[in-house]
Design an enzyme around this catalytic site. Structure first.
Site, PDB file in Angstrom:
ATOM      1  N   LYS A 144      70.194 -33.099 -28.774  1.00 56.73           N
ATOM      2  CA  LYS A 144      71.145 -32.974 -27.670  1.00 56.73           C
ATOM      3  C   LYS A 144      72.339 -32.125 -28.081  1.00 56.73           C
ATOM      4  CE  LYS A 144      73.862 -37.146 -28.701  1.00 56.73           C
ATOM      5  NZ  LYS A 144      74.364 -38.435 -28.193  1.00 56.73           N
TER       6      LYS A 144
ATOM      7  N   CYS B 295      66.591 -42.644 -16.391  1.00 56.76           N
ATOM      8  CA  CYS B 295      65.543 -41.630 -16.564  1.00 56.76           C
ATOM      9  C   CYS B 295      64.122 -42.142 -16.309  1.00 56.76           C
ATOM     10  CB  CYS B 295      65.653 -40.966 -17.932  1.00 56.76           C
ATOM     11  SG  CYS B 295      65.968 -42.055 -19.318  1.00 56.76           S
TER      12      CYS B 295
ATOM     13  N   GLN C 117      76.668 -43.648 -13.907  1.00 56.01           N
ATOM     14  CA  GLN C 117      76.472 -42.326 -14.502  1.00 56.01           C
ATOM     15  C   GLN C 117      76.198 -41.287 -13.420  1.00 56.01           C
ATOM     16  OE1 GLN C 117      73.189 -43.237 -17.239  1.00 56.01           O
ATOM     17  NE2 GLN C 117      74.634 -43.015 -18.925  1.00 56.01           N
TER      18      GLN C 117
ATOM     19  N   ASP D  51      74.097 -39.019 -13.296  1.00 62.02           N
ATOM     20  CA  ASP D  51      72.909 -38.743 -14.105  1.00 62.02           C
ATOM     21  C   ASP D  51      72.012 -37.727 -13.414  1.00 62.02           C
ATOM     22  OD1 ASP D  51      71.630 -39.199 -16.434  1.00 62.02           O
ATOM     23  OD2 ASP D  51      70.931 -41.211 -15.948  1.00 62.02           O
TER      24      ASP D  51
ATOM     25  N   ARG E   1      74.644 -52.135 -19.965  1.00 68.96           N
ATOM     26  CA  ARG E   1      74.319 -52.162 -21.391  1.00 68.96           C
ATOM     27  C   ARG E   1      75.112 -53.275 -22.070  1.00 68.96           C
ATOM     28  NH1 ARG E   1      74.202 -45.557 -22.359  1.00 68.96           N
ATOM     29  NH2 ARG E   1      72.519 -45.197 -20.856  1.00 68.96           N
TER      30      ARG E   1
ATOM     31  N   HIS F  48      68.239 -35.338 -14.101  1.00 67.58           N
ATOM     32  CA  HIS F  48      67.093 -34.995 -14.945  1.00 67.58           C
ATOM     33  C   HIS F  48      66.422 -33.775 -14.350  1.00 67.58           C
ATOM     34  CE1 HIS F  48      67.904 -39.237 -15.897  1.00 67.58           C
ATOM     35  NE2 HIS F  48      67.631 -38.835 -17.117  1.00 67.58           N
TER      36      HIS F  48
ATOM     37  N   HIS G 208      67.783 -34.134 -19.904  1.00 67.88           N
ATOM     38  CA  HIS G 208      68.713 -35.175 -19.457  1.00 67.88           C
ATOM     39  C   HIS G 208      70.116 -34.564 -19.437  1.00 67.88           C
ATOM     40  CE1 HIS G 208      65.869 -38.585 -20.618  1.00 67.88           C
ATOM     41  NE2 HIS G 208      65.358 -37.538 -21.246  1.00 67.88           N
TER      42      HIS G 208
END
Length: 654
Positions: free
Chosen positions: A481, A348, A395, A397, A377, A399, A527
């Site tokens: 979330k 992000c 991911q 991912d 991670r 946004h 997100h």
């Protein structure tokens, strides 16, 4: 105390005698109703009621009832261990999902034969019907009584600040000890520091089983001693426990780590390090199908694809706010040209830089950026688990940057999009979880923004028609979330897609767009990770399908099996027709007998087998064999090709 009390029971006011216990008020038999909720707090049935109390029953099969049952069984486990191993020192023994555990400091790790002895002694204690008796004590009294238990003494010193998993032992209020008493003589059999509540007696434990042992660091820190943990399960009936044990057997058969090796999908080379998988060609096919599908769906939904690097200056995560909160979950920094860098743990902040790269107008919003971004991670080695908990993950991912006015509609369309995608992958049972902030100091930002974001998520979730569960305190540090919880083929729940609202990062990165009136406004950031990570979602799918993927995802969709070598060229021509339609097909031209070839294809969980012999060749047909074992003979080649192509296109399961 007055001679009578007025309490509320089952929604109606009742008059009971002074000194009445919750158990007497509920007329519990100890086998079904095992505790009470008094004024919203869980209490033992022996709790003496006060005037004005509101009393509700807690049944053994409820979530609270099972937790109390399992906590009580953990005490029986600890008592049995200390009777058989007097030198054992007690750690903690909380209930957990589907079971319980207790930690012990012992000289030697427990052996499987030890578990048999312990379980036998536990059954004797259960049969004896020892009563659980709660006793308030002062801190000093607790220290005197538990002087031989160093870990309990440490917990007493942490009173009011113990970690969540230790809350079964101590809290902010007065300490209590639970005595296990002989039902005939009233003599003390055993005791433990505990907040409770507990069952009325050990006889109220209908079914339990010890499962396994393992090591666990005291209070979860590698700096502390390693204790021996015994895991068990306990249920409200033997039938319910048998169902659970059967589920475990089925889950073991479906273990994605085992199937991943058997089906040649992926592996975890020790040379790379823990939690860093590699995907073999067949696993790579599944990943590609997943990514191709998502690229198409996202393009249709108006997403724009971006790419960002794997490393960045550490300062980026200072700006985003991640570094102060998640430094322990990141890989250590390294230095280049006098500047500190890190491998990225999330995408992000980089997407924010793309938004900020030039001026933005309200006409561009909502701006939907997406990326298959690989992040890293530092998961602790004890929690790394196959593909479902890795250190390197990709991911899907995205946004979304939008105005506040667009926020509600965007969330609703996002949720519909997420559920549509998950259904295409064969998942159909869902509920939603709304994670919000609590009163702790782990959250940043304006509470008013949080309230607005939470309400927008709640409204979208409620309009979806799905069950909604609250998760107080479970939000990310920057915003609330929604997470989609999906059930797999054997009823297990997996947290998959998440939708998070963020008012904070746009402010920290000074993101702006020009509004219709010419003013500069800050966008809202959403997100969205639909798979969570491709690795984890693939692991879930392996277990959901037990490796028998639907044709569109199967690495090999068709195997041609000749009855004799003379039939190989014929099947190769059939395979060519299938490949012209994008079907992944192999012809088994090995020296194996036909039945062995069929068994090999079944073991590889191939959806379709096309068999051919002399009659098939003469008729321009194939014998069509499905993964289930069902077979159709004499199917014309064009019809066989059409059926397979149609099944792949419609993503059907066979």
């Amino acid at each position: 105390m007055s001679a009578e009390l007025r309490i509320t029971l089952a929604g109606a006011e009742r008059v009971v005698a002074a000194g009445t216990t919750a158990g007497d008020a509920l007329e519990a038999d100890g086998r079904t109703v095992i505790a009470a909720r008094v004024n919203g707090e869980l209490r033992d049935l022996a709790h003496v009621l006060a005037d004005g109390d509101v009393v509700e029953p807690v049944e053994i099969g409820s979530d609270d009832g099972r937790a109390i049952l399992r906590h009580s069984t953990a005490h029986v486990l600890a008592q049995a261990v200390q009777e058989l191993f007097p030198e054992a020192k007690l750690g903690i023994g909380p209930p957990v999902e589907n079971g319980f555990y207790y930690d012990f400091d012992v000289k030697q790790p427990f052996h499987p034969d030890d578990l048999k002895r312990i379980e036998k002694r536990m059954r004797e204690i259960v049969k004896q019907g020892q009563t659980f008796a709660r006793r308030p004590v002062s801190d000093e009294q607790a220290r005197r009584e538990l002087a031989a238990e160093p870990y309990k003494l440490e917990l007493i010193g942490l009173k009011g600040g113990a970690a969540e998993e230790e809350s079964v032992e101590v809290g902010a209020g007065q300490l209590t000890i639970y005595d296990n008493l002989d039902p005939k003589t009233g003599e003390l059999c055993w005791k433990d520091l505990c907040r409770g509540p507990h069952l009325p007696s050990t006889r109220a434990i209908p079914a339990f089983k010890l499962m396994r042992t393992g090591g666990a660091y005291w209070r979860g820190s590698e700096k502390n001693p390693q204790l021996q943990r015994i895991y068990g399960t306990a249920w409200e009936s033997r039938e319910r426990q048998d169902e659970y044990l059967h589920l475990l057997e089925e889950a073991e058969k479906r273990d994605h780590r085992k199937l991943g090796a058997e089906l040649d999908l992926f592996s975890f080379p020790p040379e790379l390090g823990s939690g860093l998988p590699v995907f073999h060609p067949k696993g790579g096919i599944i990943r590609k199908e997943m990514e191709d599908y998502m690229r198409r769906r996202q393009a249709e939904a108006g997403y724009e694809f971006v790419n960002t690097p794997h490393i960045t200056k550490s300062q980026l995560f200072e700006t985003s706010g991640h570094l102060p909160w998640y430094a322990d979950d990141m890989f250590p920094p390294f230095e280049l040209d006098g500047t500190e860098y890190r491998v990225k743990p999330m995408n992000c902040p980089m997407h924010n830089l793309i938004f900020r790269a030039r001026g933005r107008s309200y006409r561009e919003l909502p701006l939907r950026l997406c990326e298959f971004g690989t992040v890293y991670r530092y998961e602790k080695s004890g929690v790394v688990h196959g593909l479902t908990r890795v250190r390197g993950m990709t991911q899907d991912d995205s946004h979304i940057y939008c105005t506040k006015e667009q926020m509600g509609g965007e969330i609703k369309s996002l949720l519909a999009f997420v559920l549509s995608v998950l259904r295409d992958f064969g998942l159909s049972e869902f509920y939603l979880e709304l994670s919000t902030r609590d009163d702790s100091d782990k959250f940043i930002g304006d509470p008013a923004d949080w309230a607005e974001a939470t309400e927008a998520l709640r409204q979208a979730a409620e309009e979806s028609g799905l069950e909604l569960k609250d998760d107080p305190g479970g939000a990310a540090f920057y915003g609330p979330k929604i997470s989609v919880q999906a059930k797999d083929a054997i009823g297990r729940t997996w947290q998959l897609s998440t939708i998070q609202l963020d008012f904070n990062q746009p402010k920290r990165f000074e993101l702006e767009y020009q509004a219709a009136d010419g003013s500069r406004q800050t966008p809202v950031m959403i997100h969205r990770a639909l798979f969570g990570s491709i690795e984890r979602f693939l692991g879930v799918l392996v277990e959901h399908y037990a490796g028998a993927f639907p044709p569109w995802l199967a690495p090999v969709q068709v195997v041609g099996i000749p009855i004799a070598d003379a039939h190989v060229p014929y099947l190769q021509d059939v395979a060519k027709k299938l490949r012209e339609h994008g079907i992944r097909v192999e012809v088994d031209a090995s020296d194996d007998r036909m039945q062995k070839k069929i068994r090999n294809a079944q073991k590889a969980k191939v959806p379709y087998m096309l068999l051919a012999g002399d009659e098939d060749m003469a008729g321009g047909a194939v014998s069509f064999r499905y993964r289930s074992g069902q077979q159709k003979n004499g199917v014309p080649i064009d019809a066989a090709v059409a059926e397979i192509v149609d099944a792949v296109a419609r993503r059907v399961q066979v």
